[in-house]
Design a protein around this motif. Structure first.
Motif, mmCIF file in Angstrom:
data_model
loop_
_atom_site.group_PDB
_atom_site.id
_atom_site.type_symbol
_atom_site.label_atom_id
_atom_site.label_comp_id
_atom_site.label_asym_id
_atom_site.label_seq_id
_atom_site.Cartn_x
_atom_site.Cartn_y
_atom_site.Cartn_z
ATOM 1 N N PRO A 1 83.469 61.271 42.950
ATOM 2 C CA PRO A 1 84.420 60.512 43.781
ATOM 3 C C PRO A 1 85.713 60.213 43.019
ATOM 4 C CG PRO A 1 82.226 59.592 44.009
ATOM 5 C CD PRO A 1 82.142 60.643 42.934
ATOM 6 N N GLU B 1 79.139 66.256 49.808
ATOM 7 C CA GLU B 1 78.590 67.601 49.897
ATOM 8 C C GLU B 1 77.561 67.744 51.001
ATOM 9 O OE1 GLU B 1 77.984 69.808 46.194
ATOM 10 O OE2 GLU B 1 78.518 67.948 45.166
ATOM 11 N N ARG C 1 86.620 67.938 55.136
ATOM 12 C CA ARG C 1 85.864 67.612 53.930
ATOM 13 C C ARG C 1 86.669 67.854 52.659
ATOM 14 N NH1 ARG C 1 85.880 71.931 51.577
ATOM 15 N NH2 ARG C 1 85.354 70.787 49.694
ATOM 16 N N GLN C 2 87.705 68.696 52.736
ATOM 17 C CA GLN C 2 88.422 68.974 51.487
ATOM 18 C C GLN C 2 89.149 67.747 50.954
ATOM 19 O OE1 GLN C 2 89.382 70.466 54.509
ATOM 20 N NE2 GLN C 2 91.391 71.354 54.283
ATOM 21 N N SER C 3 89.346 66.730 51.817
ATOM 22 C CA SER C 3 89.984 65.513 51.291
ATOM 23 C C SER C 3 88.973 64.592 50.614
ATOM 24 C CB SER C 3 90.751 64.777 52.397
ATOM 25 O OG SER C 3 89.960 64.631 53.528
ATOM 26 N N GLU D 1 84.755 57.067 50.698
ATOM 27 C CA GLU D 1 85.206 56.774 49.332
ATOM 28 C C GLU D 1 84.154 57.143 48.290
ATOM 29 O OE1 GLU D 1 88.178 55.500 48.388
ATOM 30 O OE2 GLU D 1 89.051 54.804 50.267
ATOM 31 N N GLY D 2 83.009 57.596 48.757
ATOM 32 C CA GLY D 2 81.987 58.049 47.809
ATOM 33 C C GLY D 2 81.224 56.914 47.139
ATOM 34 N N THR E 1 89.189 72.279 47.613
ATOM 35 C CA THR E 1 88.709 71.323 46.614
ATOM 36 C C THR E 1 87.236 71.593 46.366
ATOM 37 O OG1 THR E 1 88.388 69.788 48.443
ATOM 38 C CG2 THR E 1 90.370 69.500 47.132
ATOM 39 N N ARG F 1 88.101 51.097 45.901
ATOM 40 C CA ARG F 1 87.677 50.882 44.505
ATOM 41 C C ARG F 1 87.757 49.432 44.063
ATOM 42 N NH1 ARG F 1 91.302 55.906 42.700
ATOM 43 N NH2 ARG F 1 90.370 57.190 44.320
ATOM 44 N N PRO G 1 85.980 65.866 48.520
ATOM 45 C CA PRO G 1 85.082 66.956 48.091
ATOM 46 C C PRO G 1 83.762 66.467 47.500
ATOM 47 C CG PRO G 1 86.994 66.787 46.623
ATOM 48 C CD PRO G 1 87.255 65.879 47.786
ATOM 49 N N TRP G 2 83.653 65.160 47.242
ATOM 50 C CA TRP G 2 82.383 64.625 46.734
ATOM 51 C C TRP G 2 81.357 64.491 47.847
ATOM 52 C CZ3 TRP G 2 87.220 62.696 45.876
ATOM 53 C CH2 TRP G 2 87.691 61.752 46.799
ATOM 54 N N SER H 1 83.159 67.515 43.463
ATOM 55 C CA SER H 1 83.628 66.734 42.312
ATOM 56 C C SER H 1 83.136 65.306 42.458
ATOM 57 C CB SER H 1 85.152 66.747 42.267
ATOM 58 O OG SER H 1 85.671 66.171 43.448
ATOM 59 N N ILE I 1 77.785 57.794 46.344
ATOM 60 C CA ILE I 1 77.651 58.843 45.325
ATOM 61 C C ILE I 1 77.879 58.228 43.951
ATOM 62 C CG2 ILE I 1 78.698 60.974 44.502
ATOM 63 C CD1 ILE I 1 79.030 61.294 47.786
ATOM 64 N N ARG I 2 78.832 57.318 43.862
ATOM 65 C CA ARG I 2 79.020 56.590 42.596
ATOM 66 C C ARG I 2 77.818 55.712 42.266
ATOM 67 N NH1 ARG I 2 84.607 55.984 40.755
ATOM 68 N NH2 ARG I 2 85.984 56.580 42.455
#
Ligand code: FES
Lengths: 118, 308
Positions: free
Chosen positions: A67, B272, B265-267, B229-230, A62, B168, B269-270, A65, B233-234
């Motif tokens: 979230p 970094e 981390r591939q699950s 869940e990022g 992946t 979310r 990917p945000w 990208s 980042i959001r």
């Protein structure tokens, strides 16, 4: 690369794109991978805890990208260690999420033969 | 004695008058509140020492934590506190009411009383906007309503929850808080009550002692969820405050978190960079009650990174 120090390890015909071959060179276990047309040679020892990394899955991953979004890419370029799943970039040897990297060796292809310099 | 830095008490539990909350409620909620229906109820865990200090009765028989002037003089003044953040914990459990409209109404009434009765009483007071996360859109509206008030400096919600806080469902809360530069804080006390899950993944503990010791499990779940869940980042401006949940658990959880990131981390990917770096930038913990190991040098791993 001086021709004297390189070792013939495979015929090109044995390594079509996507193929791999494990060889012994001067007592070292080395994995040869044809990564979408580029042949690379990697020491078969994971920099994390020395797993036989060259026996891991070759896959994509992946890409970065936002979230909640998933972008698959780099198919055939990522080697996944069979022990703890660290991902490595086969073309550079770098880990995707650690500073440690795979040990790589220069590869040349000449007259249908693959040579590695160890 | 004057200190070379301001002293901020980040977690003052003032008690907001139920009579005043009732006055500030519109119908049909006022009648419901007056009838004694004030939330989803508690499990009955019993702290034999009481949860609040027991030495706070003023000469007239009233309680310090219920008096805006008394608390300012006898607490802020006496202890040299320059800024005191009011976190009236009595309404947090409304966030776990099955009835989100009633919960939002009670939170709004409480915020109104805090603004009118407390923030006006002393310039050292600041306060949290109490919200009920069981309806994130109404919670966001409540944040927008008060964010322009200079006395409100963060958003506060219960830490008991029916799903991990990174998901979310809750993002409208974070979007609203980040838009106003307000941190979102959680405070314990509601684990296991109302529509929350049991306070531990193994089920309900038997005693307050056991319940309180295990509260960190819930904090860990929320922290890991928020990062994975990022959320940060959001909402890059968002800061998240874990109040009153201790600190000693954080370093080993972050060690584990970073190690897992290298493999998994591939699950997400945000992500970094390592989770510990994201947490260092966005997460703060308050220190009371702090763990007390046999030797205080054992706390060195908990030192904030990069001089935060
Ligand atoms: S040994 Fe390769 S990831 Fe651990």
């Amino acid at each position: 690369m001086s021709p004297d120090t390189r070792v013939a390890v495979a015929e090109v015909a044995e390594l079509p794109p996507g193929a791999r071959k494990l060889v012994e060179v001067e007592g070292k276990s080395i994995g040869l991978f044809n990564v979408n047309g580029t042949v690379v040679a990697i020491l078969n020892a994971c920099p994390h805890e020395l797993a036989p990394v060259c026996r891991g899955r070759v896959t994509g991953t992946t890409l970065p990208s936002p979230p909640g979004e998933f972008r698959w890419g780099r198919d055939g370029e990522i080697l996944c260690c069979p022990w703890h799943g660290w991902e490595f970039d086969l073309l550079t040897g770098e880990a995707l999420a650690d500073k440690r990297r795979l040990r790589t060796y220069p590869v040349t292809v000449e007259g249908g033969t693959v040579y590695v310099q160890v | 004695m004057a200190l070379p830095y301001p002293v901020v008490d980040t977690d003052i539990h003032n008690v907001v008058s139920a009579r005043r909350i009732q006055e500030c409620l519109a119908e049909p909620w006022r009648s419901r509140y007056a009838a004694g229906s004030r939330g989803p109820g508690h499990l009955g865990y019993w702290n034999p020492n009481g949860v609040m200090r027991s030495d706070t009765t003023l000469p007239d028989g009233s309680k310090l934590e219920g008096s805006p002037d008394g608390l300012a003089t006898e607490f802020l003044g006496r202890y040299g506190i320059d800024i005191g953040i009011l976190n009236p914990a009595g309404t947090l459990h409304m966030g776990l009411s099955p009835d989100p409209d009633y919960a939002a109404a009670v939170c709004h009434a409480e915020n109104r009383v805090v603004a009118d009765d407390w923030l006006t009483a002393d310039p050292r007071y600041r306060a949290s906007i109490t919200i009920a996360p069981n309806d994130p859109h109404q919670a966001a509206d409540e944040i927008h309503r008060w964010a322009g008030h200079p006395g409100f400096v963060q958003v506060l919600m219960c830490s008991g929850a029916r799903m991990p806080y990174g998901q979310r469902y809750y993002h409208p809360i974070y979007e609203a808080a980040a838009a106003h530069g307000l941190p979102v804080a959680i405070h314990p006390g509601t684990e296991g009550i109302g529509i929350a899950y049991p306070s531990t993944p193994a089920g309900y503990p038997s005693t307050y002692f056991e319940w309180h010791t295990g509260l960190v499990m819930n904090y860990i779940a929320h922290l890991v969820s928020l990062v994975c869940e990022g959320v940060f980042i959001r909402f890059p401006a968002l800061r998240f405050v874990f109040i009153e949940g201790g600190v000693s658990w954080l370093p080993p959880v972050l060690w584990r978190f970073d190690k897992n990131w290298k493999a998994l981390r591939q699950s997400t990917p945000w992500l970094e960079r390592p989770p510990s770096e994201i947490a260092a930038d966005h997460v703060r913990l308050t220190t009371q009650p702090i763990e007390e190991p046999p030797s205080s040098t054992r706390c060195s791993a908990c030192s904030p990174p990069r001089g935060c």
